[in-house]
Design an enzyme around this catalytic site. Structure first.
Site, PDB file in Angstrom:
ATOM      1  N   GLU A   1      50.733 -39.181  15.990  1.00  0.00           N
ATOM      2  CA  GLU A   1      51.723 -39.509  17.034  1.00  0.00           C
ATOM      3  C   GLU A   1      50.809 -40.632  17.951  1.00  0.00           C
ATOM      4  OE1 GLU A   1      52.953 -35.164  16.184  1.00  0.00           O
ATOM      5  OE2 GLU A   1      51.005 -36.561  16.299  1.00  0.00           O
TER       6      GLU A   1
ATOM      7  N   CYS B   1      51.606 -31.955  19.286  1.00  0.00           N
ATOM      8  CA  CYS B   1      50.988 -30.878  20.140  1.00  0.00           C
ATOM      9  C   CYS B   1      50.910 -31.327  21.679  1.00  0.00           C
ATOM     10  CB  CYS B   1      49.392 -30.799  19.667  1.00  0.00           C
ATOM     11  SG  CYS B   1      48.513 -32.437  20.238  1.00  0.00           S
TER      12      CYS B   1
ATOM     13  N   CYS C   1      49.740 -35.006  22.152  1.00  0.00           N
ATOM     14  CA  CYS C   1      50.832 -36.144  21.670  1.00  0.00           C
ATOM     15  C   CYS C   1      51.806 -36.355  22.631  1.00  0.00           C
ATOM     16  CB  CYS C   1      51.177 -35.748  20.306  1.00  0.00           C
ATOM     17  SG  CYS C   1      49.747 -35.937  19.201  1.00  0.00           S
TER      18      CYS C   1
END
Length: 163
Positions: A59, A87, A90
């Site tokens: 990402e 996560c 990101c």
């Protein structure tokens, strides 16, 4: 980068496809696609081990490419498609980039089953007791206004670029 008018499902399928290709090329099993407000497409795969960079998640890589390709740090109106639930890092990058919407395929439990368990990071940010010990964070007092000197300078700088 390419331009397309595909549907969200097509962009998400592409994120999964490039993630799978990345595994075949000795990379991590994550892929992401950023589609800008004007329909430009930027891809990124997990480059953590290839670049020796723990922040080089798919990402983040896709966001970096989109920003560089568009010549801006503001991706307002863009969508992020990720092969897996982003996560906390990101998600933070997407928030800072002003991404409008995030779509993902596999979820955090799927990632954990494959050995990528971010659950402790989610618990860390949720402030669940006993989970802040993985990395203590604390402030240290500095004399006078030293702690805010960078912000004071920022406020005085007429040529600053707001973000």
């Amino acid at each position: 980068m390419s331009s397309t008018d595909g549907t969200p499902a097509r962009f998400l399928a592409r994120a999964v496809e490039i993630a799978t290709e990345n595994v075949r090329n000795a990379g991590g099993p994550f892929g992401a696609v950023v589609v800008s407000a004007d329909g430009q497409v930027f891809e990124g795969v997990n480059r953590v081990t290839a670049d020796l960079d723990p922040s080089a998640h798919a990402e983040v890589t896709a966001i970096r490419r989109a920003c560089q390709g568009l010549g801006t740090f503001d991706l307002s109106g863009a969508a992020l498609y990720s092969s897996c639930e982003p996560c906390p890092m990101c998600l933070g990058a997407a928030l800072w980039a002003r991404v409008q919407r995030v779509y993902f395929a596999a979820d955090r439990e799927d990632a954990a089953a494959a050995g990528f368990d971010d659950a402790r990071f989610y618990r860390y940010f949720d402030g669940i007791p006993g989970h802040r010990d993985i990395m203590p964070v604390e402030t240290i007092a500095l004399p006078g206004d030293a702690r805010i000197a960078p912000f004071s300078e920022w406020a005085r700088t007429a040529t600053r670029i707001e973000y």
